[in-house]
Structure formats: structure tokens, C-alpha cells
Design an enzyme around this catalytic site. Structure first.
Site, PDB file in Angstrom:
ATOM      1  N   CYS A  86     -26.248 -99.761  -0.814  1.00 56.42           N
ATOM      2  CA  CYS A  86     -27.102-100.672  -1.659  1.00 56.42           C
ATOM      3  C   CYS A  86     -26.834-100.738  -3.261  1.00 56.42           C
ATOM      4  CB  CYS A  86     -28.511-100.079  -1.584  1.00 56.42           C
ATOM      5  SG  CYS A  86     -28.602 -98.351  -2.130  1.00 56.42           S
ATOM      6  N   GLU A 124     -30.848-102.732   6.454  1.00 52.45           N
ATOM      7  CA  GLU A 124     -31.808-102.340   5.529  1.00 52.45           C
ATOM      8  C   GLU A 124     -31.024-102.155   4.208  1.00 52.45           C
ATOM      9  OE1 GLU A 124     -33.771 -98.636   3.313  1.00 52.45           O
ATOM     10  OE2 GLU A 124     -31.823 -99.058   4.214  1.00 52.45           O
ATOM     11  N   ARG A 168     -41.403 -96.720  -2.036  1.00 51.88           N
ATOM     12  CA  ARG A 168     -40.112 -97.234  -1.718  1.00 51.88           C
ATOM     13  C   ARG A 168     -40.301 -98.609  -1.105  1.00 51.88           C
ATOM     14  NH1 ARG A 168     -35.666 -93.731  -1.488  1.00 51.88           N
ATOM     15  NH2 ARG A 168     -33.618 -94.676  -0.222  1.00 51.88           N
ATOM     16  N   ARG A 170     -38.096-101.682   0.425  1.00 47.14           N
ATOM     17  CA  ARG A 170     -36.895-102.060   0.955  1.00 47.14           C
ATOM     18  C   ARG A 170     -36.970-103.326   1.641  1.00 47.14           C
ATOM     19  NH1 ARG A 170     -35.578 -99.049  -2.349  1.00 47.14           N
ATOM     20  NH2 ARG A 170     -34.169 -97.130  -2.287  1.00 47.14           N
TER      21      ARG A 170
END
Ligand SMILES: C[S@@+](CC[C@H](N)C(=O)[O-])C[C@H]1O[C@@H](n2cnc3c(N)ncnc32)[C@H](O)[C@@H]1O
Length: 318
Positions: A86, A124, A168, A170
Site C-alpha cells: 500500500c 485489499e 482502520r 481499507r
């Protein structure tokens, strides 16, 4: 999915950029709920510490650099999982996207999908991928996946809505070889109190220095809260305290998150914040485990997505 007469059904999956196996943990949980046998037929991660942790927990050593592995080496599978790197899209990285060699690792996923054609995939990445380059990066990713003949859905999910005391957010990108009725999980799972995830009798090793603790108190404008909180220092040095954790991050400073402004989280606490069970073996150093936990996924979020994926595939079979 595969089923010989009288045998339980198997779910054959591959775990790309597997890290310490957040997808694997989720797959085991969801398969157990459904009486399905999870079979990880291939995994890969370039990081030797991650490989060691994965092997200690799942009994199989992941292969290395995916760019060097021909798709023909990868066994056939029903599901492809990939939490691809990421940093190229993350606000804490340089946001170079496809200009960064790590951003182009997406094309290795595409290469494997093109050759192996699993029934579905779950990818993801950080939420910022959705807006990177004013949406052009995500549009390109969707174009490539749709160009391979997959029906693609995406949504940003927050671990806080799936029971974890961690904010979080995502992006999950899910694709199906056939057109199926798929819906992302709604969430709405009450958050576990942070205090429930904490270890008792934590050694002084985790204590921040007196100087850091004092500076936290001076910088924190609010009164010291009575409940258990995680103190978070942002890039400009501003401190805020929440009854949940901000997103664990692989490369953050050691004092990025301090429990009640005083101590760092233990390895086990970080893994709990990602929903890993306490049976998960910790085999690497504090620094390596901290990086791994920050890189990993909120497993209850992945499990919820996977339940929806399997339900969609079951409906297709029916
Ligand atoms: C965002 S993390 C994914 C973590 C994983 N989902 C988990 O649950 O721990 C990305 C992972 O990609 C790995 N990686 C980076 N470049 C790679 C490459 N060329 N081949 C294989 N793995 C790579 C990194 O070591 C890192 O563990």
C-alpha cells in the site's frame, strides 16, 4: 469449490503478499463455520520475517518475490487473496502509485488472474487508493480487472464497524468470474472495549521514556481521560486520545500510539487489534512483529467480506 462424493467441500485459495496471514486466518474461521476445508495451495511474500511467522503458524513457507514466479507454477484455485503493498498509495508513503515499482505489483495479480481464472478474488489496500491520482489509479485497476472478464465490486470498510477497537479504513475490491448477486457486509458489529484487548503485567520494556510521557501530557490539550485510551500523535505533533486505536502502521514512530499516553502496545495487543486469535504464534522480534501487524489486515473485516463472497458463490452453485 471441490467436493468428491462423501468428502467435505474444499476451498482452494492462494495468498499473495501474504504477510503474516491475515487472509489465511479469516479463511480458516469462515471455512470452519461452513464445514468447508480451507486449502492454501500457494502463498508468497518477499519478507523473510513474514515468511517465518507464516510458516510457524500455517506450516508452509511462502515463496518469495512474486514478480519472479511464473503463473504456471501456481496451482489452480477457487479464490485469490491479495493485500498488495500500500505504500505507493498511502499518505505516509510518497503516493507515487503506478510510478512506484511496488504499485505495479497489482499487474502481477492481474497476470495470475488472467492465467488461473479463479472463481473470485478479494483484494485489499489503503482507503486512499480510491482517490489516488484523482481516481485514475482505481479506474485503471477496475478496467484491468473487468478487462479480464471479472464482475468487480469495491467498498471502503472500517474495522471499527466489525467489532475491533481500531479505526482502520481499507478498500476491498472483490471480483467474480461469473455475474453473481453480491453485497458487501453491512458491519454494525459493536466495538469490543479496548480494555478487553490489553495484557496484564506488561513489562517496563514497553514504557515510553519519562521525557516522552511528559511531552505527551504537555501537548495533549484535553484533560487526561478516565477511561482507557490510545494516544495518537499525528504528523504535525498534535496529540489526540480515543477509546480505540488509530490504524496500526508498519513504519510509524515507536511513540505513534501510546496507551494512556504512557506505554507502547505489546506484540500480542497489536495482533489482537487486527483480530488475530491468541493461538497465533509470535516468533519474530518486537520491531518485526510491529511492522507485520501494521501491514496486516483486520481479520474480522476480511472474514465478513469472505462470508459474503462464499454466499454469492453458493447461490450461483444453487
Ligand atoms: C500490505 S502487506 C500485506 C499483509 C498481509 N495481508 C497480512 O495479512 O499480513 C504487503 C506485503 O507484500 C509483501 N511484498 C512486497 N513486495 C513483494 C513482492 N515483490 N513479492 C512478494 N511479496 C511482496 C511485503 O513484504 C508485505 O508483507
Amino acid at each position: 469449490m471441490h467436493k468428491a462424493d462423501g468428502e467435505p467441500q474444499n476451498l482452494r485459495f492462494i495468498d499473495l503478499f501474504c504477510g503474516i496471514g491475515g487472509f489465511h486466518v479469516a479463511a480458516k474461521i469462515v471455512c470452519a463455520e461452513r464445514g468447508v476445508v480451507p486449502l492454501c495451495v500457494f502463498s508468497s511474500d518477499i519478507d523473510s520475517d513474514a515468511q517465518r511467522a507464516y510458516e510457524a503458524n500455517f506450516g508452509v513457507k511462502p515463496r518469495g518475490d512474486i514478480t519472479k514466479i511464473p503463473a504456471s507454477d501456481i496451482p489452480c484455485h477457487d479464490l485469490l487473496f491479495a493485500g498488495f503493498p500500500c505504500q505507493p498509495f498511502s499518505i505516509c508513503g510518497e503516493m507515487k502509485g503506478f510510478e512506484d515499482a511496488r504499485g505495479t505489483l497489482f499487474f502481477d495479480i492481474a497476470r495470475i488472474l488472467a492465467e488461473k481464472r479463479p472463481r473470485a478474488f478479494v483484494l485489499e489496500n489503503v482507503k486512499l487508493l480510491a482517490n489516488h491520482n484523482r481516481g485514475a489509479t482505481l479506474r485503471r485497476i477496475l478496467e484491468v480487472l473487468e478487462g479480464l472478464g471479472y464482475c468487480v465490486h469495491y467498498r471502503v470498510l472500517n474495522a471499527l464497524n466489525f467489532g475491533l477497537p481500531q479505526k482502520r479504513e481499507r478498500i476491498f475490491i472483490v471480483g467474480f468470474r461469473e455475474s453473481v448477486a453480491f453485497q458487501f457486509p453491512a458491519g454494525g458489529v459493536p466495538m469490543r472495549p479496548l480494555a478487553e484487548l490489553l495484557e496484564e503485567d506488561v513489562s517496563d520494556y514497553y514504557l515510553a521514556s519519562e521525557k516522552i510521557r511528559q511531552s505527551r501530557l504537555e501537548k495533549y490539550a484535553g484533560a487526561r481521560p478516565r477511561e482507557t485510551t490510545l494516544w495518537h500523535e499525528n504528523k504535525s505533533g498534535h496529540i489526540s486520545a480515543y477509546p480505540y486505536s488509530c490504524a496500526l502502521r508498519a513504519g510509524a514512530s515507536y511513540n505513534y500510539l501510546l496507551l494512556n499516553g504512557e506505554r507502547r502496545l505489546t506484540e500480542r495487543e497489536m495482533l489482537r487489534l487486527q483480530g488475530f486469535p491468541d493461538t497465533y504464534k509470535i516468533v519474530c522480534s518486537y520491531g518485526a512483529t510491529r511492522k507485520q501487524a501494521g501491514n496486516s489486515v483486520a481479520t474480522p473485516c476480511v472474514a465478513a467480506v469472505l462470508r459474503s463472497v462464499l454466499t454469492a458463490l453458493d447461490n450461483e452453485d444453487g
